[in-house]
Design a protein around this motif. Structure first.
Motif, PDB file in Angstrom:
ATOM      1  N   ILE A 201       0.830  -1.209   0.000  1.00 37.94           N
ATOM      2  CA  ILE A 201       0.000   0.000   0.000  1.00 37.94           C
ATOM      3  C   ILE A 201       0.860   1.252   0.000  1.00 37.94           C
ATOM      4  O   ILE A 201       0.607   2.201  -0.749  1.00 37.94           O
ATOM      5  CB  ILE A 201      -0.963  -0.021   1.215  1.00 37.94           C
ATOM      6  CG1 ILE A 201      -2.025  -1.101   1.007  1.00 37.94           C
ATOM      7  CG2 ILE A 201      -1.614   1.333   1.422  1.00 37.94           C
ATOM      8  CD1 ILE A 201      -2.869  -1.373   2.230  1.00 37.94           C
ATOM      9  N   ILE A 202       1.913   1.273   0.825  1.00 34.56           N
ATOM     10  CA  ILE A 202       2.793   2.442   0.883  1.00 34.56           C
ATOM     11  C   ILE A 202       3.462   2.683  -0.465  1.00 34.56           C
ATOM     12  O   ILE A 202       3.531   3.829  -0.949  1.00 34.56           O
ATOM     13  CB  ILE A 202       3.842   2.269   2.005  1.00 34.56           C
ATOM     14  CG1 ILE A 202       3.161   2.369   3.370  1.00 34.56           C
ATOM     15  CG2 ILE A 202       4.962   3.296   1.880  1.00 34.56           C
ATOM     16  CD1 ILE A 202       4.058   2.002   4.533  1.00 34.56           C
ATOM     17  N   LEU A 203       3.958   1.621  -1.093  1.00 40.77           N
ATOM     18  CA  LEU A 203       4.621   1.788  -2.388  1.00 40.77           C
ATOM     19  C   LEU A 203       3.648   2.242  -3.472  1.00 40.77           C
ATOM     20  O   LEU A 203       3.999   3.090  -4.312  1.00 40.77           O
ATOM     21  CB  LEU A 203       5.301   0.483  -2.800  1.00 40.77           C
ATOM     22  CG  LEU A 203       6.603   0.170  -2.077  1.00 40.77           C
ATOM     23  CD1 LEU A 203       7.056  -1.245  -2.385  1.00 40.77           C
ATOM     24  CD2 LEU A 203       7.676   1.163  -2.456  1.00 40.77           C
ATOM     25  N   ILE A 204       2.443   1.702  -3.471  1.00 36.42           N
ATOM     26  CA  ILE A 204       1.469   2.120  -4.490  1.00 36.42           C
ATOM     27  C   ILE A 204       1.064   3.578  -4.284  1.00 36.42           C
ATOM     28  O   ILE A 204       0.988   4.351  -5.252  1.00 36.42           O
ATOM     29  CB  ILE A 204       0.236   1.184  -4.473  1.00 36.42           C
ATOM     30  CG1 ILE A 204       0.633  -0.192  -5.016  1.00 36.42           C
ATOM     31  CG2 ILE A 204      -0.910   1.767  -5.285  1.00 36.42           C
ATOM     32  CD1 ILE A 204      -0.446  -1.234  -4.922  1.00 36.42           C
TER      33      ILE A 204
ATOM     34  N   SER B  17       5.643  -5.548  -7.765  1.00 34.93           N
ATOM     35  CA  SER B  17       5.330  -6.862  -8.332  1.00 34.93           C
ATOM     36  C   SER B  17       5.840  -7.989  -7.433  1.00 34.93           C
ATOM     37  O   SER B  17       5.153  -9.003  -7.246  1.00 34.93           O
ATOM     38  CB  SER B  17       5.956  -7.006  -9.717  1.00 34.93           C
ATOM     39  OG  SER B  17       5.442  -6.040 -10.588  1.00 34.93           O
ATOM     40  N   LEU B  18       7.015  -7.816  -6.881  1.00 39.44           N
ATOM     41  CA  LEU B  18       7.591  -8.822  -5.987  1.00 39.44           C
ATOM     42  C   LEU B  18       6.744  -8.994  -4.727  1.00 39.44           C
ATOM     43  O   LEU B  18       6.446 -10.119  -4.309  1.00 39.44           O
ATOM     44  CB  LEU B  18       9.023  -8.434  -5.611  1.00 39.44           C
ATOM     45  CG  LEU B  18       9.746  -9.371  -4.665  1.00 39.44           C
ATOM     46  CD1 LEU B  18      10.103 -10.652  -5.401  1.00 39.44           C
ATOM     47  CD2 LEU B  18      10.977  -8.713  -4.114  1.00 39.44           C
ATOM     48  N   ILE B  19       6.329  -7.883  -4.139  1.00 40.21           N
ATOM     49  CA  ILE B  19       5.513  -7.957  -2.925  1.00 40.21           C
ATOM     50  C   ILE B  19       4.145  -8.555  -3.242  1.00 40.21           C
ATOM     51  O   ILE B  19       3.616  -9.369  -2.467  1.00 40.21           O
ATOM     52  CB  ILE B  19       5.384  -6.568  -2.268  1.00 40.21           C
ATOM     53  CG1 ILE B  19       6.750  -6.134  -1.717  1.00 40.21           C
ATOM     54  CG2 ILE B  19       4.348  -6.572  -1.169  1.00 40.21           C
ATOM     55  CD1 ILE B  19       6.787  -4.727  -1.191  1.00 40.21           C
ATOM     56  N   ALA B  20       3.562  -8.179  -4.373  1.00 42.86           N
ATOM     57  CA  ALA B  20       2.273  -8.764  -4.759  1.00 42.86           C
ATOM     58  C   ALA B  20       2.412 -10.268  -4.950  1.00 42.86           C
ATOM     59  O   ALA B  20       1.540 -11.045  -4.530  1.00 42.86           O
ATOM     60  CB  ALA B  20       1.762  -8.094  -6.036  1.00 42.86           C
TER      61      ALA B  20
END
Length: 108
Positions: A65-68, A90-93
């Motif tokens: 959420i923070i990155l988005i 993408s990696l976190i998702a």
């Protein structure tokens, strides 16, 4: 007429057949022991605490959420979003998908 059992080739063949039979018996015994060990491992497996999964999902979700939000703010200010940020998102998702996907053994 000579006895076929006296023939060295027949004796070697009989010895080979006996050796093959012993190897087959050993292989079957090893397979039984391996199956027993696998059954024991499944029977004594301790379930993972659910709080660990909740913690991992929470941390990954918060980072996502923070990155988005950061990428949206940067893009709305006219700045280009770095490909590294897109890769990390993408990696976190993918990590979240991996944690939330049911295991093949659970069948859920």
């Amino acid at each position: 007429m000579a006895n076929p059992e006296d023939n060295p080739a027949v004796q070697a063949l009989n010895a080979a057949v006996a050796t093959i039979g012993q190897h087959a018996t050993n292989a079957a015994s090893s397979a039984d022991r391996a199956q027993g060990a696998a059954d024991l491992a499944v029977a004594t497996r301790t379930p993972q605490p659910s709080w660990i999964f909740a913690l991992v999902i929470g941390i990954l979700g918060l980072a996502l959420i923070i990155l988005i939000i950061g990428a949206v703010i940067a893009a709305s200010n006219g700045k280009m979003v770095d490909t590294t940020i897109v890769s990390v998102v993408s990696l976190i998702a993918g990590g979240l998908i991996g944690v939330l996907a049911p295991s093949p053994q659970s069948g859920k």
